[in-house]
Motif scaffolding. Structure first.
Motif, PDB file in Angstrom:
ATOM      1  N   MET A   1       7.684  -5.965  11.204  1.00  0.00           N
ATOM      2  CA  MET A   1       8.316  -4.859  10.502  1.00  0.00           C
ATOM      3  C   MET A   1       7.245  -3.845  10.114  1.00  0.00           C
ATOM      4  SD  MET A   1      10.954  -6.937   7.996  1.00  0.00           S
ATOM      5  CE  MET A   1      11.745  -5.469   7.402  1.00  0.00           C
ATOM      6  N   GLN A   2       7.628  -2.562  10.132  1.00  0.00           N
ATOM      7  CA  GLN A   2       6.690  -1.503   9.770  1.00  0.00           C
ATOM      8  C   GLN A   2       7.012  -0.958   8.385  1.00  0.00           C
ATOM      9  OE1 GLN A   2       6.872   1.388  12.987  1.00  0.00           O
ATOM     10  NE2 GLN A   2       4.927   0.576  13.729  1.00  0.00           N
ATOM     11  N   PHE A   3       5.947  -0.729   7.609  1.00  0.00           N
ATOM     12  CA  PHE A   3       6.083  -0.232   6.247  1.00  0.00           C
ATOM     13  C   PHE A   3       5.133   0.937   6.028  1.00  0.00           C
ATOM     14  CE2 PHE A   3       7.139  -4.721   6.187  1.00  0.00           C
ATOM     15  CZ  PHE A   3       8.336  -4.736   5.491  1.00  0.00           C
ATOM     16  N   LEU A   4       5.632   1.952   5.304  1.00  0.00           N
ATOM     17  CA  LEU A   4       4.770   3.020   4.834  1.00  0.00           C
ATOM     18  C   LEU A   4       4.204   2.534   3.510  1.00  0.00           C
ATOM     19  CD1 LEU A   4       3.736   5.988   5.008  1.00  0.00           C
ATOM     20  CD2 LEU A   4       5.652   6.563   3.513  1.00  0.00           C
ATOM     21  N   THR A   5       2.881   2.516   3.386  1.00  0.00           N
ATOM     22  CA  THR A   5       2.279   2.062   2.133  1.00  0.00           C
ATOM     23  C   THR A   5       1.831   3.274   1.327  1.00  0.00           C
ATOM     24  OG1 THR A   5       0.095   1.782   3.168  1.00  0.00           O
ATOM     25  CG2 THR A   5       1.538  -0.163   3.059  1.00  0.00           C
ATOM     26  N   PHE A   6       1.954   3.129  -0.002  1.00  0.00           N
ATOM     27  CA  PHE A   6       1.578   4.207  -0.904  1.00  0.00           C
ATOM     28  C   PHE A   6       1.091   3.603  -2.215  1.00  0.00           C
ATOM     29  CE2 PHE A   6       6.092   3.402  -1.276  1.00  0.00           C
ATOM     30  CZ  PHE A   6       6.336   3.378  -2.635  1.00  0.00           C
ATOM     31  N   MET A   7       0.455   4.440  -3.017  1.00  0.00           N
ATOM     32  CA  MET A   7      -0.132   3.996  -4.274  1.00  0.00           C
ATOM     33  C   MET A   7       0.687   4.499  -5.465  1.00  0.00           C
ATOM     34  SD  MET A   7      -2.854   2.314  -3.349  1.00  0.00           S
ATOM     35  CE  MET A   7      -3.706   2.128  -4.893  1.00  0.00           C
ATOM     36  N   LEU A   8       0.874   3.598  -6.437  1.00  0.00           N
ATOM     37  CA  LEU A   8       1.438   3.930  -7.744  1.00  0.00           C
ATOM     38  C   LEU A   8       0.580   3.207  -8.768  1.00  0.00           C
ATOM     39  CD1 LEU A   8       5.318   3.419  -7.428  1.00  0.00           C
ATOM     40  CD2 LEU A   8       4.094   5.585  -7.508  1.00  0.00           C
ATOM     41  N   LEU A  89       7.929  10.654  -5.912  1.00  0.00           N
ATOM     42  CA  LEU A  89       6.522  11.001  -6.134  1.00  0.00           C
ATOM     43  C   LEU A  89       5.669   9.754  -6.007  1.00  0.00           C
ATOM     44  CD1 LEU A  89       6.411  13.421  -9.201  1.00  0.00           C
ATOM     45  CD2 LEU A  89       5.654  13.888  -6.886  1.00  0.00           C
ATOM     46  N   ALA A  90       4.532   9.891  -5.357  1.00  0.00           N
ATOM     47  CA  ALA A  90       3.572   8.790  -5.239  1.00  0.00           C
ATOM     48  C   ALA A  90       2.180   9.353  -5.497  1.00  0.00           C
ATOM     49  CB  ALA A  90       3.643   8.159  -3.856  1.00  0.00           C
ATOM     50  N   ASP A  91       1.291   8.511  -6.031  1.00  0.00           N
ATOM     51  CA  ASP A  91      -0.085   8.959  -6.271  1.00  0.00           C
ATOM     52  C   ASP A  91      -0.754   9.364  -4.965  1.00  0.00           C
ATOM     53  OD1 ASP A  91      -0.209   8.681  -9.093  1.00  0.00           O
ATOM     54  OD2 ASP A  91      -0.421   6.515  -8.873  1.00  0.00           O
ATOM     55  N   SER A  92      -0.487   8.593  -3.909  1.00  0.00           N
ATOM     56  CA  SER A  92      -1.004   8.921  -2.576  1.00  0.00           C
ATOM     57  C   SER A  92      -0.301   8.048  -1.547  1.00  0.00           C
ATOM     58  CB  SER A  92      -2.522   8.700  -2.499  1.00  0.00           C
ATOM     59  OG  SER A  92      -2.831   7.335  -2.686  1.00  0.00           O
ATOM     60  N   VAL A  93      -0.310   8.522  -0.303  1.00  0.00           N
ATOM     61  CA  VAL A  93       0.210   7.727   0.806  1.00  0.00           C
ATOM     62  C   VAL A  93      -0.996   7.153   1.525  1.00  0.00           C
ATOM     63  CG1 VAL A  93       1.336   7.882   3.060  1.00  0.00           C
ATOM     64  CG2 VAL A  93       2.388   8.931   1.094  1.00  0.00           C
TER      65      VAL A  93
END
Length: 174
Positions: A1-8, A89-93
């Protein structure tokens, strides 16, 4: 499975790529009065109005502070069979990653007061944990309705309370 990861708030989160429509730099967000605190406002996306939420606030963390890395992840969220486009909103992707089901463990059950139903599981990649979100379970039906219509549920409850007070007053007078 593919996931977009991001920071919070210095934690890594992931959401299925199939739920992601696009990733935008932060643009002007128009504030909407009387919305839930996690609702930052709305943006104009190619002529359409898209609500923007602060996922960190929704998860009980401090509000996201805009930096050069802050972005809006445009997601397609399904609630009661209704498809709603929401900006998060995310801190960064970070990146798109692939995880095998064997790399994802079930969400931890920590007592009965903590709601973890929107956490699909905890992914492990190298020495890093990734909190995998079930984006369709993050928002309740009433929250999505509030976001879509621009009316907060509390506002409706206040109107009902005022009506109840008028009826009570009338009964006392009568």
């Amino acid at each position: 499975m593919q996931f977009l990861t991001f920071m919070l708030s210095e934690e890594v989160y992931g959401v299925e790529v199939s739920k992601v429509r696009e990733v935008l730099e932060v643009i002007d967000i128009t504030k909407v009065p009387r919305m839930p605190p996690f609702m930052r406002g709305v943006i104009n996306l190619r002529g359409g109005v898209v609500p923007v939420v602060d996922l960190a606030m929704k998860f009980g963390m401090d509000a996201i502070v805009n930096t050069v890395n802050t972005c809006i992840i445009v997601l397609e969220v399904e609630v009661n069979g209704d498809l709603v486009v929401v900006g998060a909103l995310a801190d960064s992707v970070r990146e798109v990653i692939e995880l095998d089901l064997s790399q994802i463990e079930p969400a931890p059950r920590i007592g009965t007061t903590l709601n973890t139903e929107f956490i699909e599981g905890i992914g492990k990649r190298d020495d890093e944990f990734i909190i995998i979100l079930t984006i369709d379970r993050i928002f309740s039906v009433s929250e999505i309705t509030a976001v879509k219509t621009g009316v907060q549920e509390e506002e409706e409850e206040e109107e009902v309370s005022e009506e109840d007070e008028k009826i009570s007053q009338t009964e006392e007078d009568g």
